[in-house]
Every structure is written in structure tokens, then in C-alpha cells.
Design a protein around this motif. Structure first.
Motif, PDB file in Angstrom:
ATOM      1  N   VAL A   1       0.839  -1.203   0.000  1.00  0.00           N
ATOM      2  CA  VAL A   1       0.000   0.000   0.000  1.00  0.00           C
ATOM      3  C   VAL A   1       0.870   1.247   0.000  1.00  0.00           C
ATOM      4  N   GLU A   2       1.955   1.221   0.745  1.00  0.00           N
ATOM      5  CA  GLU A   2       2.867   2.367   0.792  1.00  0.00           C
ATOM      6  C   GLU A   2       3.425   2.687  -0.593  1.00  0.00           C
ATOM      7  N   ARG A   3       3.816   1.658  -1.329  1.00  0.00           N
ATOM      8  CA  ARG A   3       4.347   1.868  -2.682  1.00  0.00           C
ATOM      9  C   ARG A   3       3.266   2.350  -3.642  1.00  0.00           C
ATOM     10  N   ALA A   4       2.054   1.827  -3.481  1.00  0.00           N
ATOM     11  CA  ALA A   4       0.945   2.275  -4.336  1.00  0.00           C
ATOM     12  C   ALA A   4       0.633   3.758  -4.101  1.00  0.00           C
ATOM     13  N   LEU A   5       0.706   4.188  -2.861  1.00  0.00           N
ATOM     14  CA  LEU A   5       0.478   5.593  -2.546  1.00  0.00           C
ATOM     15  C   LEU A   5       1.565   6.477  -3.161  1.00  0.00           C
ATOM     16  N   GLU A   6       2.808   6.023  -3.095  1.00  0.00           N
ATOM     17  CA  GLU A   6       3.912   6.778  -3.696  1.00  0.00           C
ATOM     18  C   GLU A   6       3.726   6.906  -5.205  1.00  0.00           C
ATOM     19  N   ASP A   7       3.313   5.805  -5.843  1.00  0.00           N
ATOM     20  CA  ASP A   7       3.089   5.831  -7.287  1.00  0.00           C
ATOM     21  C   ASP A   7       1.961   6.786  -7.663  1.00  0.00           C
ATOM     22  N   ALA A   8       0.990   6.940  -6.749  1.00  0.00           N
ATOM     23  CA  ALA A   8      -0.154   7.821  -7.019  1.00  0.00           C
ATOM     24  C   ALA A   8       0.126   9.261  -6.626  1.00  0.00           C
ATOM     25  N   GLY A   9       1.336   9.540  -6.140  1.00  0.00           N
ATOM     26  CA  GLY A   9       1.691  10.905  -5.760  1.00  0.00           C
ATOM     27  C   GLY A   9       1.203  11.321  -4.393  1.00  0.00           C
ATOM     28  N   THR A  10       0.861  10.332  -3.541  1.00  0.00           N
ATOM     29  CA  THR A  10       0.400  10.615  -2.182  1.00  0.00           C
ATOM     30  C   THR A  10       1.251   9.808  -1.201  1.00  0.00           C
ATOM     31  N   PRO A  11       2.504  10.159  -1.048  1.00  0.00           N
ATOM     32  CA  PRO A  11       3.377   9.358  -0.170  1.00  0.00           C
ATOM     33  C   PRO A  11       2.965   9.456   1.287  1.00  0.00           C
ATOM     34  N   GLY A  12       3.216   8.395   2.012  1.00  0.00           N
ATOM     35  CA  GLY A  12       2.923   8.362   3.439  1.00  0.00           C
ATOM     36  C   GLY A  12       4.204   8.427   4.253  1.00  0.00           C
ATOM     37  N   ARG A  13       4.048   8.581   5.548  1.00  0.00           N
ATOM     38  CA  ARG A  13       5.181   8.615   6.462  1.00  0.00           C
ATOM     39  C   ARG A  13       4.963   7.584   7.555  1.00  0.00           C
ATOM     40  N   ARG A  14       5.935   6.736   7.772  1.00  0.00           N
ATOM     41  CA  ARG A  14       5.799   5.686   8.765  1.00  0.00           C
ATOM     42  C   ARG A  14       5.686   6.264  10.176  1.00  0.00           C
ATOM     43  N   VAL A  15       4.711   5.780  10.929  1.00  0.00           N
ATOM     44  CA  VAL A  15       4.569   6.122  12.336  1.00  0.00           C
ATOM     45  C   VAL A  15       5.533   5.240  13.123  1.00  0.00           C
ATOM     46  N   PRO A  16       6.206   5.753  14.145  1.00  0.00           N
ATOM     47  CA  PRO A  16       7.112   4.913  14.939  1.00  0.00           C
ATOM     48  C   PRO A  16       6.362   3.811  15.675  1.00  0.00           C
ATOM     49  N   ALA A  17       6.146   2.705  15.004  1.00  0.00           N
ATOM     50  CA  ALA A  17       5.436   1.554  15.566  1.00  0.00           C
ATOM     51  C   ALA A  17       5.869   0.311  14.805  1.00  0.00           C
ATOM     52  N   LEU A  18       6.062  -0.772  15.531  1.00  0.00           N
ATOM     53  CA  LEU A  18       6.489  -2.018  14.911  1.00  0.00           C
ATOM     54  C   LEU A  18       5.371  -3.057  14.885  1.00  0.00           C
ATOM     55  N   GLN A  19       4.169  -2.654  15.283  1.00  0.00           N
ATOM     56  CA  GLN A  19       2.989  -3.515  15.225  1.00  0.00           C
ATOM     57  C   GLN A  19       1.872  -2.808  14.474  1.00  0.00           C
ATOM     58  N   ALA A  20       0.943  -3.591  13.958  1.00  0.00           N
ATOM     59  CA  ALA A  20      -0.175  -3.045  13.172  1.00  0.00           C
ATOM     60  C   ALA A  20      -1.341  -2.680  14.086  1.00  0.00           C
ATOM     61  N   PHE A  21      -1.087  -1.741  15.013  1.00  0.00           N
ATOM     62  CA  PHE A  21      -2.135  -1.321  15.934  1.00  0.00           C
ATOM     63  C   PHE A  21      -3.346  -0.788  15.180  1.00  0.00           C
ATOM     64  N   HIS A  22      -4.521  -1.024  15.782  1.00  0.00           N
ATOM     65  CA  HIS A  22      -5.784  -0.499  15.271  1.00  0.00           C
ATOM     66  C   HIS A  22      -6.114  -1.041  13.883  1.00  0.00           C
ATOM     67  N   SER A  23      -5.847  -2.336  13.720  1.00  0.00           N
ATOM     68  CA  SER A  23      -6.202  -3.033  12.490  1.00  0.00           C
ATOM     69  C   SER A  23      -6.661  -4.444  12.846  1.00  0.00           C
ATOM     70  N   PRO A  24      -7.310  -5.161  11.902  1.00  0.00           N
ATOM     71  CA  PRO A  24      -7.749  -6.537  12.181  1.00  0.00           C
ATOM     72  C   PRO A  24      -6.602  -7.471  12.563  1.00  0.00           C
ATOM     73  N   ALA A  25      -5.366  -7.107  12.216  1.00  0.00           N
ATOM     74  CA  ALA A  25      -4.222  -7.942  12.570  1.00  0.00           C
ATOM     75  C   ALA A  25      -4.063  -8.069  14.078  1.00  0.00           C
ATOM     76  N   MET A  26      -4.670  -7.156  14.829  1.00  0.00           N
ATOM     77  CA  MET A  26      -4.550  -7.172  16.288  1.00  0.00           C
ATOM     78  C   MET A  26      -5.754  -7.826  16.966  1.00  0.00           C
ATOM     79  N   ALA A  27      -6.595  -8.506  16.207  1.00  0.00           N
ATOM     80  CA  ALA A  27      -7.812  -9.100  16.782  1.00  0.00           C
ATOM     81  C   ALA A  27      -7.502 -10.122  17.860  1.00  0.00           C
ATOM     82  N   GLU A  28      -6.535 -10.994  17.613  1.00  0.00           N
ATOM     83  CA  GLU A  28      -6.183 -11.996  18.626  1.00  0.00           C
ATOM     84  C   GLU A  28      -5.593 -11.343  19.866  1.00  0.00           C
TER      85      GLU A  28
END
Length: 367
Positions: free
Chosen positions: A222-249
Motif C-alpha cells: 500500500v505504501e508503494r501504491a500511494l507513492e506511485d499515485a503521488g500521495t506518499p505516506g510517512r511511517r509512524v514509529p510503531a512495529l505492530q499493526a495497531f488499530h487493524s484486524p491484525a490485532m484481533a487476537e
């Protein structure tokens, strides 16, 4: 680098000789506090709101200059570290050193530290007579708000932070990506809600400040797709996918830990960033309400907007940096001068004591 040892606890004056007389200019909003006076010399401001920041606000040396100088702050930190037993010593050492064994961006370090720093700062201000009417926390900051409001006590908080760290141990590798766009503009980049391994909107921090969250390698795609679309993102200092379905367990494990604790109705209003409204009494005593936020989106801006629509407030950020102060200053109620923002700590370790005392001066100016 060796671990920094706390100096002997003492009660400082405003011009603490250990750091010299304050020379740093007060935060811009501190000057605004002094200017905004009515005819009777007092300022009309209905309530104080404590803002508790979350993951991403952490940085090396955060709040360290207060440790050993502010007695209440120091005592609460030491009590919390002691409640955590051996892990508390490791957490303390990693906080007080410039070379931590576990990186501060790791959730097992950032989250308990952000929790206790926010809680201790709020208690310190309370003892100085700064009493809030509303609490608003971002991510782990919402748990700090809950503890401050008496939903659970400090021993329970220590157990819950241990359980949260254990829950994170089994979570997949991932992260968070801040993007200067609205959630609607990012619809084509995110995955359908509930999709395992998907990237979703993890936080809405301002009208055009959205955070995407998810596991790797999908987040990188997704990060690369955003860059290709001209809307780059900036990584938040976090090593886990907080506030996403990946944290359901992790949320399920955390819920089980909450279920073992006595939860009470809050003594203060908590404007929840999970629901964008005040926490209801039945929610406050529901383990799943507090534990589930680790996998749910953070609605900071909607929560703030709903609150500021009610009247004028003084927003006091009780945590490291200006992670919440910066977007709050963009709100029309603040830009118009009706409400005020006062961050208590800088975004770097340098000048912490000077910044803190200047912010205290700003609070002293409140009626």
C-alpha cells in the motif's frame, strides 16, 4: 551508554538551580493565555481537557528531566516500575538510557511508558491544582485517561500493561502509515473491513491526517501504491499493526486480562476516541470496550470536534511532544482563539525542564 540514574528526589522551585534559570520562551499558546483576559482581568474558559497521547509520541529521553525533580511524578513512576517486578526494572533502564535493550518504538516499551508518563503527568498537575473536567486519550492514552478517572487503579494498570505486552508478543509484524489525505480519498488503497492481513484506516487525527494500519508485507504494498499515485505516506514509529484486524487476537487476550480486574464508572468524563463521544457507564465496566481499542480505529478528530462543538476549552497535552496539540491547533475553535492548547512537554529530550516550567506558568495564568 550507561543507564542514567535518577537524582535524589527534591521539590524544585521554578528557577531550579540544577538547570539554571529558565530562559526558554513559553509555548506560543502560553502567551495567548495571558492575553485573553476579560474586563475583570479573568479569562472565561469553561473547562480543562487533558489530552493523553499514544503510540508515535515516544522519543528517547522523553520526560527524563522531570524524573527526580518532580516528586509526585517520580514517586508514581517508581511505584509503577516496582509493581512490574523484574520487567519494571528493564522498562525503567530502557527509558533512562540512550541505548535501550528493547527499542522504544517496540510496543512492549512504548506503550507502558506512554501510559505511565501520561498518568503521572496528569497526577502531578492535579496536585498543583490543575483539575480537568474532561479526558481525551489517543490509543494507549485512552487507558491512561481511564486510570486517571478511576476506572481501574495503578496496581491493576500494571497488570494490564503486562498483559498488553504479552498480547503483543504474538501479533504479526506490521506498522502504521500517516497519509495527508481524507479516509474517503484512501478508499481505493485500503482493504475491505475484516479481511485477514488487510490494511485499514487505523486513525483519523485531523481532516487530512489519516493513519493506515496493517501487517507486512501488505502495508509495504500500500505504501508503494500511494507513492506511485503521488500521495506518499510517512511511517509512524510503531512495529505492530495497531488499530487493524491484525490485532484481533491480541485484543482477545487483552480482554481476558481486563475481565479479571474490577472496573468502575469513571469519576470524570472521558471523551472516547473509539466512539467519538463520552464513555457510557456500561461501557466503562465492559472489559471488551477498553481491550478492543487495540484493534479498532482511533477517532481522535471526530472526538475532538464533537467536544469543541459544546463550548470553549483549554486543551492540555499530558505526554511527550505535541502529537495531539499539533492537530488540535488546526481546529477552528482553537484558530479563532475561543479554545487554547497547552502542550506540557517538548518533542525532544533537550529543554524538557524549561518547557515544562513555561507550560506551568501558562496554566498558572488560567482563572
Amino acid at each position: 551508554m550507561p543507564v542514567l540514574r535518577a537524582p535524589e528526589v527534591r521539590r524544585p522551585g521554578r528557577g531550579d538551580p540544577a538547570v539554571g534559570h529558565r530562559q526558554a520562551a513559553p509555548p506560543p499558546d502560553a502567551r495567548a493565555v495571558r492575553r485573553r483576559r476579560g474586563p475583570d482581568g479573568r479569562r472565561a474558559m469553561s473547562e480543562i481537557v487533558f489530552l493523553f497521547p499514544g503510540q508515535g509520541a515516544q522519543h528517547p529521553g522523553m520526560a527524563r528531566e522531570l524524573f527526580g525533580r518532580e516528586p509526585v511524578f517520580t514517586e508514581i513512576l517508581e511505584e509503577f516500575f516496582e509493581l512490574l517486578d523484574g520487567e519494571g526494572k528493564r522498562l525503567r533502564d530502557d527509558w533512562l538510557t540512550d541505548d535501550p535493550a528493547v527499542p522504544l518504538d517496540e510496543g512492549r516499551r512504548a506503550q507502558p511508558l506512554l501510559f505511565i508518563l501520561g498518568y503521572a503527568l496528569a497526577r502531578t498537575l492535579e496536585t498543583r491544582g490543575v483539575r480537568p473536567g474532561v479526558l481525551l486519550g489517543h490509543s494507549i492514552g485512552e487507558l491512561a485517561a481511564a486510570a486517571f478517572a478511576g476506572v481501574f487503579d495503578l496496581p491493576a494498570a500494571a497488570r494490564l500493561m503486562e498483559a498488553r505486552s504479552l498480547a503483543l508478543d504474538g501479533s504479526p509484524s506490521g506498522g502504521m502509515l500517516a497519509v495527508g489525505a481524507t479516509p474517503e480519498e484512501l478508499t481505493r488503497f485500503v482493504d475491505p473491513p475484516g479481511r485477514p492481513g488487510g490494511v485499514v484506516v487505523g486513525a483519523v487525527n485531523a481532516p487530512r491526517q489519516t493513519v493506515l494500519a496493517g501487517p507486512e508485507p501488505r502495508l509495504g504494498e500500500v505504501e508503494r501504491a500511494l507513492e506511485d499515485a503521488g500521495t506518499p505516506g510517512r511511517r509512524v514509529p510503531a512495529l505492530q499493526a495497531f488499530h487493524s484486524p491484525a490485532m484481533a487476537e491480541a485484543a482477545e487476550v487483552f480482554t481476558a486480562a481486563f475481565a479479571k480486574e474490577e472496573l468502575r464508572r469513571p469519576s470524570l468524563r472521558i471523551q472516547s476516541t473509539r466512539t467519538a463521544r463520552a464513555v457510557r457507564p456500561d461501557e466503562a465496566t465492559d472489559p471488551g470496550f477498553w481491550a478492543g481499542q487495540v484493534a479498532g480505529a482511533v477517532l481522535f478528530w471526530p472526538a475532538l470536534e464533537a467536544l469543541l462543538a459544546e463550548g470553549d476549552f483549554t486543551l492540555v497535552e499530558v505526554g511527550p511532544g505535541r502529537r495531539l496539540s499539533t492537530p488540535a491547533r488546526r481546529h477552528p475553535a482553537v484558530r479563532s482563539g475561543r479554545s487554547t492548547v497547552i502542550p506540557m512537554l517538548p518533542s525532544t529530550a533537550e529543554g524538557t525542564w524549561e518547557f515544562w516550567t513555561a507550560a506551568l506558568d501558562a496554566l498558572d495564568a488560567l482563572p
